[in-house]
Design a protein around this motif. Structure first.
Motif, PDB file in Angstrom:
ATOM      1  N   THR A 482       0.799  -1.235   0.000  1.00  0.00           N
ATOM      2  CA  THR A 482       0.000   0.000   0.000  1.00  0.00           C
ATOM      3  C   THR A 482       0.825   1.274   0.000  1.00  0.00           C
ATOM      4  O   THR A 482       0.316   2.344  -0.364  1.00  0.00           O
ATOM      5  N   GLY A 483       2.081   1.219   0.436  1.00  0.00           N
ATOM      6  CA  GLY A 483       2.879   2.437   0.591  1.00  0.00           C
ATOM      7  C   GLY A 483       2.581   3.184   1.875  1.00  0.00           C
ATOM      8  O   GLY A 483       3.172   4.226   2.150  1.00  0.00           O
ATOM      9  N   ASN A 484       1.645   2.666   2.689  1.00  0.00           N
ATOM     10  CA  ASN A 484       1.284   3.320   3.944  1.00  0.00           C
ATOM     11  C   ASN A 484       2.317   3.018   5.024  1.00  0.00           C
ATOM     12  O   ASN A 484       3.050   2.033   4.957  1.00  0.00           O
ATOM     13  N   GLN A 485       2.320   3.851   6.038  1.00  0.00           N
ATOM     14  CA  GLN A 485       3.225   3.673   7.171  1.00  0.00           C
ATOM     15  C   GLN A 485       2.808   2.463   8.002  1.00  0.00           C
ATOM     16  O   GLN A 485       1.619   2.203   8.214  1.00  0.00           O
ATOM     17  N   LEU A 486       3.796   1.710   8.481  1.00  0.00           N
ATOM     18  CA  LEU A 486       3.536   0.563   9.354  1.00  0.00           C
ATOM     19  C   LEU A 486       3.512   1.006  10.818  1.00  0.00           C
ATOM     20  O   LEU A 486       4.392   1.743  11.261  1.00  0.00           O
ATOM     21  N   ASP A 487       2.505   0.564  11.551  1.00  0.00           N
ATOM     22  CA  ASP A 487       2.471   0.742  13.014  1.00  0.00           C
ATOM     23  C   ASP A 487       2.735   2.176  13.450  1.00  0.00           C
ATOM     24  O   ASP A 487       3.663   2.462  14.201  1.00  0.00           O
ATOM     25  N   LYS A 488       1.906   3.098  12.990  1.00  0.00           N
ATOM     26  CA  LYS A 488       2.070   4.515  13.306  1.00  0.00           C
ATOM     27  C   LYS A 488       1.599   4.814  14.719  1.00  0.00           C
ATOM     28  O   LYS A 488       0.521   4.378  15.128  1.00  0.00           O
ATOM     29  N   ALA A 489       2.414   5.544  15.468  1.00  0.00           N
ATOM     30  CA  ALA A 489       1.994   6.013  16.795  1.00  0.00           C
ATOM     31  C   ALA A 489       1.027   7.177  16.636  1.00  0.00           C
ATOM     32  O   ALA A 489       1.281   8.111  15.865  1.00  0.00           O
ATOM     33  N   LEU A 490      -0.097   7.121  17.352  1.00  0.00           N
ATOM     34  CA  LEU A 490      -1.135   8.151  17.248  1.00  0.00           C
ATOM     35  C   LEU A 490      -1.419   8.748  18.623  1.00  0.00           C
ATOM     36  O   LEU A 490      -2.054   8.106  19.461  1.00  0.00           O
ATOM     37  N   PRO A 491      -0.969   9.965  18.896  1.00  0.00           N
ATOM     38  CA  PRO A 491      -1.341  10.611  20.155  1.00  0.00           C
ATOM     39  C   PRO A 491      -2.796  11.070  20.116  1.00  0.00           C
ATOM     40  O   PRO A 491      -3.272  11.568  19.086  1.00  0.00           O
ATOM     41  N   ILE A 492      -3.516  10.869  21.188  1.00  0.00           N
ATOM     42  CA  ILE A 492      -4.842  11.472  21.362  1.00  0.00           C
ATOM     43  C   ILE A 492      -4.654  12.671  22.283  1.00  0.00           C
ATOM     44  O   ILE A 492      -4.134  12.535  23.403  1.00  0.00           O
ATOM     45  N   LEU A 493      -5.063  13.854  21.801  1.00  0.00           N
ATOM     46  CA  LEU A 493      -4.798  15.099  22.504  1.00  0.00           C
ATOM     47  C   LEU A 493      -6.089  15.823  22.830  1.00  0.00           C
ATOM     48  O   LEU A 493      -7.134  15.587  22.216  1.00  0.00           O
ATOM     49  N   SER A 494      -6.007  16.711  23.810  1.00  0.00           N
ATOM     50  CA  SER A 494      -7.129  17.597  24.142  1.00  0.00           C
ATOM     51  C   SER A 494      -6.700  19.043  23.895  1.00  0.00           C
ATOM     52  O   SER A 494      -5.511  19.373  23.975  1.00  0.00           O
ATOM     53  N   ILE A 495      -7.678  19.888  23.581  1.00  0.00           N
ATOM     54  CA  ILE A 495      -7.427  21.325  23.430  1.00  0.00           C
ATOM     55  C   ILE A 495      -8.277  22.049  24.462  1.00  0.00           C
ATOM     56  O   ILE A 495      -9.501  21.845  24.530  1.00  0.00           O
ATOM     57  N   ASP A 496      -7.643  22.896  25.271  1.00  0.00           N
ATOM     58  CA  ASP A 496      -8.353  23.668  26.284  1.00  0.00           C
ATOM     59  C   ASP A 496      -8.848  25.000  25.710  1.00  0.00           C
ATOM     60  O   ASP A 496      -8.509  25.377  24.588  1.00  0.00           O
ATOM     61  N   ALA A 497      -9.627  25.723  26.524  1.00  0.00           N
ATOM     62  CA  ALA A 497     -10.219  26.983  26.074  1.00  0.00           C
ATOM     63  C   ALA A 497      -9.173  28.021  25.687  1.00  0.00           C
ATOM     64  O   ALA A 497      -9.418  28.876  24.836  1.00  0.00           O
ATOM     65  N   ASP A 498      -7.993  27.969  26.311  1.00  0.00           N
ATOM     66  CA  ASP A 498      -6.939  28.932  25.975  1.00  0.00           C
ATOM     67  C   ASP A 498      -6.110  28.495  24.768  1.00  0.00           C
ATOM     68  O   ASP A 498      -5.131  29.153  24.407  1.00  0.00           O
ATOM     69  N   GLY A 499      -6.482  27.379  24.133  1.00  0.00           N
ATOM     70  CA  GLY A 499      -5.760  26.895  22.963  1.00  0.00           C
ATOM     71  C   GLY A 499      -4.619  25.956  23.281  1.00  0.00           C
ATOM     72  O   GLY A 499      -3.981  25.420  22.361  1.00  0.00           O
ATOM     73  N   SER A 500      -4.334  25.735  24.568  1.00  0.00           N
ATOM     74  CA  SER A 500      -3.231  24.847  24.932  1.00  0.00           C
ATOM     75  C   SER A 500      -3.609  23.395  24.661  1.00  0.00           C
ATOM     76  O   SER A 500      -4.778  22.996  24.751  1.00  0.00           O
TER      77      SER A 500
END
Length: 522
Positions: A482-500
């Motif tokens: 496929t040409g796709n990346q193998l076993d990619k690490a995926l962070p799950i993130l949150s965004i707060d009201a101040d943009g952090s």
């Protein structure tokens, strides 16, 4: 003297005066200084033209965006392949990076190979969802990968601009193909956003034997042409939308959400939104109780988010009535910002005090901006990201942690010490993911004994589970089919009201880090 003689004398003198011409007068100042006058007129004419069209000078390999285009984008932006590494618009905010690239390229002597970074280098907020700072940080990451302190000699970098909405993808293809041999182009990296136009661009380059390495293009169908045929010379270091949707589905199920609503972008050209929706629908472990769809086409009189803010506001009663505990948003980050504003300002719901909204990686374009998350309807914002600078701190319990952390530390050292970019520029992952796209291009270029562009793809295919390249976002290896990346690490993130932005979890596209024993035999 007779009257006849007198008349003849007068006629003779009149004839002499006529033959002699008009009286001679002294030459004027303008005549005596005609060269100076001509020069002044030329300068004034040039100044007048500049005043009429403030930016219409494009360097080698570039063309004026509004010359023959229906795009809504800003006029006098240069599109194509930037062979001179000069500005692509008046007062170009990328000027300092373009100059740095030019200086580095000019310092290369002898044999060389060139890597192209392709993006929309002048995003228009009326049309484009990706903001300029994100693009700028991508280029920083590319520079860090192309020229590490002890890296290989003979690497050049060129920027290419396909304009707003990728409208000028054909121009870019033509210029890259024309320059491929003379510039010894080994790969085209980044590719901007997933769309039918960027997909057509990748397919066309592949027909000419030129490899592309996607960084931020996550649409599942980016590796197939519009007819559905596999694009042989396409690779990517980022995840697919299926990877992201699977990660989101696992998070949703693990945290006990029961009433999931989906909002879906349906623009035919935006393959990011359409394939993200398809992927989430097929991987969701909790039933989707309700779906709302929207389409967006470029507008001439109003910004994208203003239009969508108004549209989403009209959905207030539908959302309140559905009472979701989670909304999965399959659309662009800029559009998500419009939804959040609509939820914040259009009145409270008696049945819905707050809701979690989850989406894909394009939400990174919202980070670092204030968001109204705690108003009429409270919002908890989560997204699956391409990369995050602190992602390996969520991985300390794994035996592989020291290796991943070391590779990331090496990247940070090159980024901040060798190239003097600020550490704060890493927070949205843009520099990290584009660094990795260029890093695999450099790896293929240095191992290849040929400078012919068509010879590079074989070396990229060889970057597999047995020959992974260390990168900022993890080890980089491509699935051979496929040409796709193998076993990619995926962070799950949150965004707060101040943009952090804050880390929530780290998951893997195959449920585990790259494992040679398993991945090389599957």
């Amino acid at each position: 003297m007779s009257w006849f003689t007198a008349l003849r004398t007068r006629l003779s003198r009149a004839h002499e005066r006529a033959a002699a011409g008009p009286p001679v007068r002294p030459r004027g100042w303008a005549h005596r200084h005609r060269v100076l006058v001509s020069a002044v007129v030329a300068v004034l004419l040039a100044a007048l033209l500049m005043a009429m069209k403030p930016w219409e000078t494009c360097g080698a390999g570039l063309h004026s965006e509004d010359a023959n285009s229906d795009s809504v984008g800003s006029p006098y932006v240069c599109v194509g392949l930037n062979l001179d590494s000069g500005p692509v618009r008046k007062n170009d905010p990328l000027g300092w990076l373009e100059q740095r690239i030019k200086d580095r390229n000019d310092a290369v002597t002898g044999d060389f190979k060139t890597i192209v970074v392709l993006e929309n280098l002048a995003p228009d907020p009326k049309v484009d969802s990706q903001p300029f700072p994100f693009v700028q940080r991508e280029i920083m990451g590319a520079i860090a990968a192309a020229w590490p302190k002890n890296g290989p000699a003979g690497i050049k970098l060129l920027l290419a601009n396909y304009g707003s909405n990728a409208d000028h993808w054909r121009t870019v293809v033509d210029e890259i193909v024309a320059a491929a041999a003379s510039q010894r182009i080994v790969a085209v990296t980044d590719v901007g956003v997933s769309s039918e136009k960027s997909r057509a661009l990748v397919a066309e380059l592949s027909k000419h034997g030129i490899a592309t390495i996607g960084a931020t293009v996550t649409a599942d169908n980016m590796n197939t042409d519009p007819q559905g045929t596999r694009i042989e010379n396409f690779f990517r270091v980022g995840p697919t939308n299926t990877d992201e949707a699977r990660a989101a589905a696992g998070y949703i199920a693990a945290h006990g959400f029961q009433r999931v609503m989906m909002i879906q972008g349906t623009s035919e050209d935006d393959t990011y939104a359409t394939t993200l929706a398809e992927a989430f629908r097929s991987t969701a472990k909790v039933p989707i109780i309700f779906t709302k769809k929207y389409d967006f086409k470029p507008l001439t009189d109003i910004r994208r988010e203003v239009y969508l803010r108004n549209l989403f506001g009209s959905w207030h009663s539908d959302i309140c009535g559905a009472r979701p505990d989670l909304i999965y948003f399959a659309g662009r980050g800029l559009d998500l910002g419009a939804l959040v504003t609509a939820l914040a300002d259009d009145g409270a719901c008696e049945q819905l005090a707050s809701v979690t909204v989850m989406t894909g990686d394009d939400a990174s374009t919202l980070a670092d901006k204030p968001l109204p998350l705690d108003k009429d309807i409270g919002v908890r914002l989560r997204y699956t990201a391409l990369a995050y600078p602190d992602q390996w701190r969520m991985f300390t319990a794994d035996p592989a942690y020291p290796t991943y952390a070391k590779n990331y530390a090496n990247f940070v050292r090159e980024f901040t010490e060798t190239h003097k970019f600020a550490l704060a520029e890493l927070w949205d992952g843009a520099a990290m993911i584009e660094h990795d796209a260029v890093a695999v291009a450099v790896e293929a270029a240095t191992k290849n004994v040929s400078s012919d562009p068509v010879s590079v793809a074989n070396h990229l295919r060889n970057i597999d589970c047995n020959s992974a390249v260390p990168g900022a976002t993890g080890f980089l290896a491509f699935d051979q089919s496929t040409g796709n990346q193998l076993d990619k690490a995926l962070p799950i993130l949150s965004i707060d009201a101040d943009g952090s932005v804050h880390p929530v979890d780290l998951v893997w596209s195959r449920g585990r880090p790259l494992n040679t024993a398993e991945d090389c035999n599957g």
